[in-house]
Design a protein around this motif. Structure first.
Motif, PDB file in Angstrom:
ATOM      1  N   GLU A  11       0.643  -1.274  -0.047  1.00 34.30           N
ATOM      2  CA  GLU A  11       0.356   0.072   0.589  1.00 34.30           C
ATOM      3  C   GLU A  11       0.777   1.174   0.109  1.00 34.30           C
ATOM      4  OE1 GLU A  11      -3.554   1.004   3.409  1.00 34.30           O
ATOM      5  OE2 GLU A  11      -1.546   0.823   3.837  1.00 34.30           O
ATOM      6  N   GLN A  19     -11.547   1.794   7.942  1.00 34.17           N
ATOM      7  CA  GLN A  19     -10.322   1.956   7.397  1.00 34.17           C
ATOM      8  C   GLN A  19      -9.282   0.757   7.239  1.00 34.17           C
ATOM      9  OE1 GLN A  19     -10.561   4.814   6.223  1.00 34.17           O
ATOM     10  NE2 GLN A  19     -12.557   5.315   6.985  1.00 34.17           N
ATOM     11  N   GLN A  20      -9.173   0.260   8.034  1.00 37.68           N
ATOM     12  CA  GLN A  20      -8.563  -0.962   8.069  1.00 37.68           C
ATOM     13  C   GLN A  20      -8.728  -2.408   8.823  1.00 37.68           C
ATOM     14  OE1 GLN A  20      -5.793   1.155  10.502  1.00 37.68           O
ATOM     15  NE2 GLN A  20      -3.996  -0.265  10.196  1.00 37.68           N
ATOM     16  N   GLY A  46      -4.255   0.590   4.743  1.00 39.40           N
ATOM     17  CA  GLY A  46      -5.688   0.797   5.580  1.00 39.40           C
ATOM     18  C   GLY A  46      -5.918   1.692   5.744  1.00 39.40           C
ATOM     19  N   GLY A  82      -4.289   6.131   6.539  1.00 39.83           N
ATOM     20  CA  GLY A  82      -4.947   7.647   4.961  1.00 39.83           C
ATOM     21  C   GLY A  82      -3.880   7.610   3.965  1.00 39.83           C
ATOM     22  N   GLN A  86      -4.202   5.892   0.555  1.00 42.72           N
ATOM     23  CA  GLN A  86      -5.387   6.001   0.759  1.00 42.72           C
ATOM     24  C   GLN A  86      -5.211   7.317  -0.534  1.00 42.72           C
ATOM     25  OE1 GLN A  86      -8.980   6.163   2.618  1.00 42.72           O
ATOM     26  NE2 GLN A  86      -8.246   4.946   4.306  1.00 42.72           N
ATOM     27  N   LYS A  87      -6.424   6.919  -1.470  1.00 36.37           N
ATOM     28  CA  LYS A  87      -6.251   8.203  -2.203  1.00 36.37           C
ATOM     29  C   LYS A  87      -7.366   8.640  -3.061  1.00 36.37           C
ATOM     30  CE  LYS A  87      -3.166   5.567  -5.613  1.00 36.37           C
ATOM     31  NZ  LYS A  87      -2.061   4.321  -4.343  1.00 36.37           N
ATOM     32  N   LYS A 106      -5.896  10.427   3.053  1.00 35.12           N
ATOM     33  CA  LYS A 106      -6.869  11.141   4.018  1.00 35.12           C
ATOM     34  C   LYS A 106      -6.177  11.336   5.692  1.00 35.12           C
ATOM     35  CE  LYS A 106     -11.203   9.114   3.822  1.00 35.12           C
ATOM     36  NZ  LYS A 106     -11.871   7.609   3.772  1.00 35.12           N
TER      37      LYS A 106
END
Length: 283
Positions: free
Chosen positions: A90, A212-213, A250, A252, A255-256, A259
């Motif tokens: 990630e 999120q995770q 997960g 922040g 993320q795309k 966040k």
């Protein structure tokens, strides 16, 4: 056993969680969930107690009764980076060939449900649900085959991270990892006999109710035994030292678009068998 510390900040008392979810006071048996109280002989004595004979503490834990960090007087708060294969992917980083070690300053330690105050000017504060290892009988140069015997228990850690200071402002990761409140620990320390399979524990984190995770320790690059042994090459591990072991995907940053935390948000996170934390974010 589920050992814990309850009460106001700086005045926490030792306790345990009984089978009905109530707190029993341990002050007649140990002064704190710390240091020598985490050695094997002390844990054996505590495990032999009948919880029903211990004083009952008023209040409901994590509702009207505050829980402090589940370990007191922490000497070293060590952390491992990029220790989940899917989190490294990630982040767009190669898997480490050896564990990446950094430190979280002890002043970052907080209770599991304490509010998180964002650092002044922060625009990139992130979350990381992690499995924490609490050392019991420590030592130096611990063989991997003996490493899990040196563990007093396990807990949840939220390895909160200010990404600008961690990655973009020069120096080591420690700056972005060590702000006050960036290391909530607890709600309780769970002894190894109650933890189950360390390679099959589910970790999750929600932000304002949105997942999120959601990962498992099965994707760890280096497992708990490897990490305890490895860290002991460089420092003598002592009772009450904490090693937090990395996070699944997960976060922040990954993320795309990225966040990050804002005032007014709420993090809720947990690990199977180890409980749940909740942190409200304030400016």
């Amino acid at each position: 056993m589920k050992l814990l510390r309850y009460g106001a900040k700086g005045a926490e008392r030792p306790g345990l969680l009984d089978a009905s979810g109530k707190i029993r006071d341990l002050s007649e048996h140990v002064t704190d969930i710390a240091a020598d109280a985490l050695m094997p002989d002390s844990l054996q004595r505590l495990a032999a107690l009948d919880p029903q004979t211990l004083p009952l503490v008023d209040g409901v834990p994590q509702q009207d009764l505050r829980l402090g960090p589940c370990v007191g007087q922490v000497g070293k708060f060590l952390a491992i980076g990029l220790n989940y294969a899917d989190h490294a992917a990630e982040a767009g980083m190669d898997l480490p060939s050896e564990p990446i070690i950094f430190t979280k300053w002890n002043s970052s330690i907080a209770g599991p449900d304490d509010d998180l105050t964002l650092p002044a000017g922060s625009a990139a504060t992130d979350w990381e649900v992690e499995l924490g290892i609490v050392i019991g009988a420590g030592g130096r140069d611990i063989p991997e085959s003996e490493a899990l015997d040196r563990v007093a228990g396990y807990c949840i850690v939220n390895d909160i991270s200010e990404r600008d200071w961690q990655l973009r402002r020069g120096g080591t990761w420690d700056k972005g990892k060590g702000y006050d409140g960036f290391g909530p620990i607890g709600p309780w320390l769970v002894t190894p006999d109650e933890v189950g399979d360390l390679a099959a524990m589910r970790l999750w984190l929600d932000l304002d109710g949105a997942r999120q995770q959601d990962g498992t320790t099965a994707t760890m690059v280096f497992g708990p035994a490897q990490l305890v042994a490895y860290c002991s090459r460089f420092t003598t591990l002592a009772p009450g030292d904490v090693i937090t072991t990395g996070t699944p995907p997960g976060v922040g940053m990954g993320q795309k678009p990225p966040k990050y935390l804002r005032p007014g948000q709420t993090m809720r996170l947990g690990i199977d068998g180890l409980g749940v934390q909740t942190q409200y974010v304030i400016a």
